[in-house]
Design a protein around this motif. Structure first.
Motif, PDB file in Angstrom:
ATOM      1  N   LEU A 516       5.616   3.203   2.823  1.00 44.09           N
ATOM      2  CA  LEU A 516       6.463   2.294   2.042  1.00 44.09           C
ATOM      3  C   LEU A 516       6.087   2.312   0.565  1.00 44.09           C
ATOM      4  O   LEU A 516       6.961   2.303  -0.315  1.00 44.09           O
ATOM      5  N   ILE A 517       4.796   2.329   0.274  1.00 42.13           N
ATOM      6  CA  ILE A 517       4.349   2.364  -1.118  1.00 42.13           C
ATOM      7  C   ILE A 517       4.815   3.644  -1.800  1.00 42.13           C
ATOM      8  O   ILE A 517       5.283   3.634  -2.952  1.00 42.13           O
ATOM      9  N   LYS A 549      -6.641  -4.717   1.286  1.00 46.73           N
ATOM     10  CA  LYS A 549      -5.790  -5.902   1.410  1.00 46.73           C
ATOM     11  C   LYS A 549      -4.795  -5.996   0.251  1.00 46.73           C
ATOM     12  O   LYS A 549      -3.657  -6.452   0.424  1.00 46.73           O
ATOM     13  N   GLN A 550      -5.202  -5.556  -0.940  1.00 50.13           N
ATOM     14  CA  GLN A 550      -4.335  -5.603  -2.106  1.00 50.13           C
ATOM     15  C   GLN A 550      -3.102  -4.724  -1.926  1.00 50.13           C
ATOM     16  O   GLN A 550      -2.029  -5.027  -2.451  1.00 50.13           O
ATOM     17  N   LEU A 551      -3.251  -3.630  -1.191  1.00 51.44           N
ATOM     18  CA  LEU A 551      -2.112  -2.746  -0.940  1.00 51.44           C
ATOM     19  C   LEU A 551      -1.098  -3.406  -0.010  1.00 51.44           C
ATOM     20  O   LEU A 551       0.112  -3.350  -0.253  1.00 51.44           O
ATOM     21  N   TYR A 552      -1.584  -4.042   1.049  1.00 54.22           N
ATOM     22  CA  TYR A 552      -0.673  -4.745   1.969  1.00 54.22           C
ATOM     23  C   TYR A 552       0.028  -5.909   1.271  1.00 54.22           C
ATOM     24  O   TYR A 552       1.173  -6.239   1.608  1.00 54.22           O
ATOM     25  N   ASP A 553      -0.646  -6.520   0.308  1.00 51.33           N
ATOM     26  CA  ASP A 553      -0.050  -7.658  -0.398  1.00 51.33           C
ATOM     27  C   ASP A 553       1.194  -7.262  -1.189  1.00 51.33           C
ATOM     28  O   ASP A 553       1.981  -8.131  -1.586  1.00 51.33           O
ATOM     29  N   GLU A 554       1.384  -5.977  -1.404  1.00 53.01           N
ATOM     30  CA  GLU A 554       2.572  -5.490  -2.118  1.00 53.01           C
ATOM     31  C   GLU A 554       3.827  -5.543  -1.247  1.00 53.01           C
ATOM     32  O   GLU A 554       4.939  -5.396  -1.755  1.00 53.01           O
ATOM     33  N   LEU A 555       3.642  -5.736   0.056  1.00 54.00           N
ATOM     34  CA  LEU A 555       4.749  -5.573   1.003  1.00 54.00           C
ATOM     35  C   LEU A 555       4.960  -6.823   1.854  1.00 54.00           C
ATOM     36  O   LEU A 555       4.021  -7.580   2.099  1.00 54.00           O
TER      37      LEU A 555
END
Length: 629
Positions: A516-517, A549-555
């Motif tokens: 997704l990113i 966790k910061q990457l998941y917070d984008e979605l």
């Protein structure tokens, strides 16, 4: 769980409080304690399928006689093989000998009053016999002999290993079990020597001092000193040669341990129902070994529960409740039902309350309890829908009330596990086809291109079994739509406390996040996170934070679920595939006393967990296949 993962281990310990002849008079055999240990292990066989072992210690046995016995097996039929090896010594005895407890203790192994068993689920090392617990540290001084077994993973084995080296030791291997054995063993030696040095000037003989050591050895102090830097999830059992024993549990209560005591036994097990069944005791008399505490059983038989480390916030493993532990524990059974019930509304909304054209099922076999809960929840949703629909029809002057009342939840057994299928065929296409037939289906229940098929699973880790086997085979039923429901939230982060989930790239949720990113033109975030993770790893464990966790917070959570559904859909699949995951909030509500959810939330209960997640991400970005701890 449709995807088997290695996890956990099983520990059992029994301390007999009476002479062997007492159990012969009451239970018909002096070997009653041994048989109880055997049954405890068999009742917990779900906790280990790579091997098993047991050990016993005889109290007050004379010098020159073997007082420690150990047996281990890594055979394919490991439990049968283990106990056949134990009992073969007794098979040739006369009835008189078999009923004489004093003679048995004097002449045969495995007839001790202190005994411990272990079931092994190997997470990463080989399945050689040498890796099976219990581990034994021998000495000619009875008070220095140590036997250890456990259900644990430590995140900082390298640090603990280096400490042993700095103490002057030369450990034979770098594993958490050997490290723990030698760490506790070192401080056992030190405590024994301290007591010996204190009493020797008073004129006591060495033989007399041995008895004093057995009485005065402070097991609590010993464990405090040995465990100062332990970081991980653990339940460790130990037996000391003269007869003291202990079971210690990590300060966050990650790994489970239960015990009960009466005037005949002290018994410990990783699962409560095993104790209930073997000793025929009610739920209420069984207690938990408290987090950060050790259940200490002295040679005299006196027991105490004593702290050995500073407590952490409780983080008992929620995967125990979802899948690992046997479901015949009262609390686990009710929690699994609640996990299913809390999914019902999301599922009903996903099928737009079209119960007439939806078939509900589950993927065998451990998901059955959660499925029952989901069905009960769907019955409540159906009742709500009936009332609403009747009101609507009445308001518009429509008939059809009978049809509304006849609508029901269609729950069926659709997916059946069809045993193990060997997949060693060289041709990749043929091998993939064989994998898809690990499961089979019930034909003729799902109506072609009319019915939606809803399947509940415990959890989805890698998604490969779901894609290559389950979705592929159920698609042959030609449903209009397939909805996969997980009673666990999205598994996003590695575990480092006993479950074999250590590589970031194996999680389908991580793959979905990464995809997704990249699709959204934010690939640079992955590189930035990589640099941050490398920087974090240079910090002490206590100062690190979870960079992933910061990457998941984008979605959005739902967007990750949709992408997972796409990843798990085999090419050429006609029905649309959707995935519904449990939320972390509903998981916490369902399992309020077992709130360890780091694999879902990224909130690790110990500092070592944050190092592990950052290391796992760095390994993935660098293309390394090594474990993160």
């Amino acid at each position: 769980m449709s995807e088997a993962i290695h996890h956990e281990c099983g520990l059992a310990m029994i301390r007999l409080k009476k002479p062997l002849d007492y159990y012969n008079k009451k239970y018909g055999t002096p070997l009653h304690g041994l048989k109880c240990l055997q049954l405890l292990m068999r009742k917990m066989r779900n906790r280990g399928q790579d091997g098993a072992g047991m050990a016993t210690i005889k109290l007050d046995h004379p010098p020159g006689k073997k007082f420690i016995s150990r047996k281990r097996s890594n055979a394919s039929n490991y439990l049968d093989d283990l106990w056949a090896g134990v009992y073969k010594r007794f098979d040739v005895l006369t009835p008189e000998q078999l009923n004489d407890g004093e003679w048995l203790k004097e002449n045969l192994p495995y007839t001790g009053e202190v005994m411990m068993g272990h079931l092994r689920y190997g997470t990463h090392s080989t399945n050689a016999i040498e890796t099976c617990h219990p581990f034994l540290r021998q000495s000619n001084w009875k008070t220095r002999c140590l036997i250890v077994a456990g259900n644990f993973n430590l995140t900082n084995v390298n640090e603990l290993f280096q400490e042993l080296v700095e103490l002057g030791q030369y450990p034979k291997e770098k594993s958490d079990t050997v490290t723990v054995l030698e760490k506790i063993g070192h401080f056992l030696d030190d405590e024994v020597q301290r007591i010996h040095s204190w009493h020797k000037p008073d004129g006591y003989s060495n033989i007399e001092i041995n008895d004093i050591i057995a009485e005065e050895l402070d097991v609590q102090r010993l464990l405090k000193r040995a465990s100062k830097k332990f970081d991980g999830g653990y339940v460790m059992g130990g037996m000391i040669g003269h007869g003291d024993a202990f079971v210690m549990r990590d300060p966050a209560g990650i790994r489970p341990a239960f015990f009960f005591e009466d005037d005949e036994f002290v018994a410990v097990a990783s699962e409560r129902p095993a104790l209930q069944t073997v000793f025929n005791v009610p739920f209420e008399v069984i207690r938990e070994v408290e987090p950060g505490h050790a259940l200490i059983i002295k040679k005299s038989g006196q027991t105490s529960m004593k702290p050995f480390t500073k407590l952490l916030p409780r983080a008992a493993c929620s995967f125990e409740r979802i899948y690992f532990s046997r479901g015949n524990d009262r609390d686990i059974y009710l929690e699994r039902k609640e996990l299913g019930r809390r999914l019902a509304r999301s599922v009903a909304r996903a099928v737009k309350y079209d119960f007439d054209n939806t078939v509900f099922s589950y993927i065998p076999n451990t998901a059955e309890t959660a499925f029952q809960g989901m069905i009960e929840g769907l019955e409540d949703e159906l009742l709500w829908w009936r009332k609403k629909e009747m009101k609507r029809r009445k308001k518009k002057g429509k008939n059809g009330f009978g049809k509304v009342l006849k609508t029901k939840v269609r729950n069926e057994k659709i997916v059946v596990k069809d045993g193990k299928t060997r997949t060693f065929i060289a041709d990749t296409t043929s091998r993939d086809d064989m994998v898809s037939h690990v499961y089979d289906v019930t034909y003729g229940i799902v109506r072609d291109e009319i019915d939606t098929l809803v399947l509940l699973d415990d959890s989805i880790v890698r998604g490969t079994t779901m894609r290559d086997s389950i979705i592929k085979i159920v698609s042959r039923l030609r449903p209009k739509r397939i909805i996969i429901v997980s009673s666990a939230p999205q598994i996003r982060y590695p575990d480092c406390y006993g479950i074999d989930m250590s590589k970031m790239g194996e999680f389908v949720a991580f793959k979905a996040m990464e995809a997704l990113i990249e699709e959204r033109g934010k690939k640079k975030l992955l590189k930035q996170a990589y640099k941050k993770a490398v920087a974090e790893l240079k910090k002490p464990d206590k100062k690190q934070k979870n960079i992933v966790k910061q990457l998941y917070d984008e979605l959005k959570y739902e967007d990750v679920s949709k992408k997972i559904a796409q990843i798990m859909t085999p090419k050429g699949t006609k029905p649309k595939v959707d995935v519904i995951y449990q939320t972390i909030e509903d998981l916490q509500q369902s399992c309020p006393n077992n709130n360890g959810d780091w694999y879902f939330s990224g909130n690790y209960p110990t500092p070592g967990g944050f190092r592990v997640v950052n290391k796992a991400f760095v390994n993935y970005m660098e293309g390394s296949g090594e474990r993160a701890y």
